[in-house]
Scaffold this motif. Structure first.
Motif, PDB file in Angstrom:
ATOM      1  N   ILE A  56      48.995 -10.204  -7.751  1.00 21.63           N
ATOM      2  CA  ILE A  56      48.693 -10.958  -7.834  1.00 21.63           C
ATOM      3  C   ILE A  56      47.658 -10.772  -6.449  1.00 21.63           C
ATOM      4  N   ARG A  57      46.726  -9.511  -6.171  1.00 23.26           N
ATOM      5  CA  ARG A  57      45.521  -8.889  -5.372  1.00 23.26           C
ATOM      6  C   ARG A  57      44.463 -10.283  -4.655  1.00 23.26           C
ATOM      7  N   ASP A  58      44.024 -11.032  -5.221  1.00 23.40           N
ATOM      8  CA  ASP A  58      43.320 -12.051  -4.549  1.00 23.40           C
ATOM      9  C   ASP A  58      42.630 -13.105  -5.207  1.00 23.40           C
ATOM     10  N   VAL A  59      41.923 -14.315  -4.922  1.00 21.30           N
ATOM     11  CA  VAL A  59      41.851 -15.602  -5.746  1.00 21.30           C
ATOM     12  C   VAL A  59      40.203 -14.949  -5.041  1.00 21.30           C
ATOM     13  N   GLY A  76      38.710 -25.685 -10.263  1.00 23.52           N
ATOM     14  CA  GLY A  76      40.252 -25.087 -10.642  1.00 23.52           C
ATOM     15  C   GLY A  76      40.295 -23.679 -10.965  1.00 23.52           C
ATOM     16  N   LEU A  77      38.329 -23.993 -12.070  1.00 23.74           N
ATOM     17  CA  LEU A  77      38.057 -22.517 -12.114  1.00 23.74           C
ATOM     18  C   LEU A  77      38.160 -21.093 -11.567  1.00 23.74           C
ATOM     19  N   LEU A  79      41.453 -22.398  -3.017  1.00 22.80           N
ATOM     20  CA  LEU A  79      40.613 -22.180  -3.102  1.00 22.80           C
ATOM     21  C   LEU A  79      39.688 -22.800  -4.399  1.00 22.80           C
ATOM     22  N   SER A  80      39.979 -22.630  -5.196  1.00 24.41           N
ATOM     23  CA  SER A  80      39.811 -22.985  -6.677  1.00 24.41           C
ATOM     24  C   SER A  80      39.527 -24.476  -6.800  1.00 24.41           C
ATOM     25  N   LEU A  89      51.015 -20.781 -21.253  1.00 25.64           N
ATOM     26  CA  LEU A  89      51.254 -21.735 -20.384  1.00 25.64           C
ATOM     27  C   LEU A  89      49.415 -22.640 -20.748  1.00 25.64           C
ATOM     28  N   GLY A  90      48.602 -21.778 -21.361  1.00 25.94           N
ATOM     29  CA  GLY A  90      47.217 -22.505 -20.785  1.00 25.94           C
ATOM     30  C   GLY A  90      46.191 -22.900 -20.469  1.00 25.94           C
ATOM     31  N   VAL A  91      46.700 -21.633 -19.329  1.00 27.76           N
ATOM     32  CA  VAL A  91      45.849 -21.876 -18.405  1.00 27.76           C
ATOM     33  C   VAL A  91      44.232 -20.935 -18.462  1.00 27.76           C
ATOM     34  N   LEU A  92      44.412 -20.070 -19.291  1.00 26.29           N
ATOM     35  CA  LEU A  92      43.314 -18.482 -19.207  1.00 26.29           C
ATOM     36  C   LEU A  92      42.728 -18.760 -19.842  1.00 26.29           C
ATOM     37  N   VAL A  93      41.296 -18.871 -19.193  1.00 20.17           N
ATOM     38  CA  VAL A  93      40.397 -19.098 -19.692  1.00 20.17           C
ATOM     39  C   VAL A  93      39.876 -18.063 -20.130  1.00 20.17           C
ATOM     40  N   SER A  94      39.368 -17.389 -20.663  1.00 22.90           N
ATOM     41  CA  SER A  94      38.777 -15.950 -21.877  1.00 22.90           C
ATOM     42  C   SER A  94      37.873 -16.345 -21.565  1.00 22.90           C
ATOM     43  N   GLU A  95      36.257 -17.409 -21.955  1.00 24.13           N
ATOM     44  CA  GLU A  95      34.886 -17.042 -21.649  1.00 24.13           C
ATOM     45  C   GLU A  95      34.475 -18.562 -21.479  1.00 24.13           C
TER      46      GLU A  95
END
Length: 93
Positions: free
Chosen positions: A15-18, A61-62, A55-56, A85-91
């Motif tokens: 994970i390079r960054d947020v 949280g996005l 930061l999110s 996990l249900g944490v991915l938002v694709s759109e």
């Protein structure tokens, strides 16, 4: 946050960054360079020791991560785990 980060690094992905898209300041990036569970623990300990909000937190949280791996398969596996996990938002709407 811990489960999300562990899901990524467990697949051999760094994970390079947020990155967040702040409504006033625009795109804000925080460098992470987290590549193992040890790094995840150290990061979370720094957050707790400094009583720092992620930061999110500024965007409900996005957030976006820049990911790096030796193979596309590792990235795909991490994305699949984030979906599970249900944490991915694709759109966004």
């Amino acid at each position: 946050m811990e489960a999300e980060m562990n899901a990524i690094v467990d697949e051999g992905v760094t994970i390079r960054d947020v990155i967040i898209d702040h409504p006033v300041y625009g795109s804000l990036t925080g460098q992470l360079m987290v590549k193992s569970r040890r790094d995840v623990r150290a990061f979370l300990e720094r957050v707790e020791a400094n009583q720092a909000a992620p930061l999110s937190h500024l965007t409900g949280g996005l957030h976006i991560h820049t990911l790096e791996a030796d193979s596309e398969e590792a990235i795909d596996a991490a994305v699949s785990e984030l979906e599970r996990l249900g944490v991915l938002v694709s759109e966004l709407d």
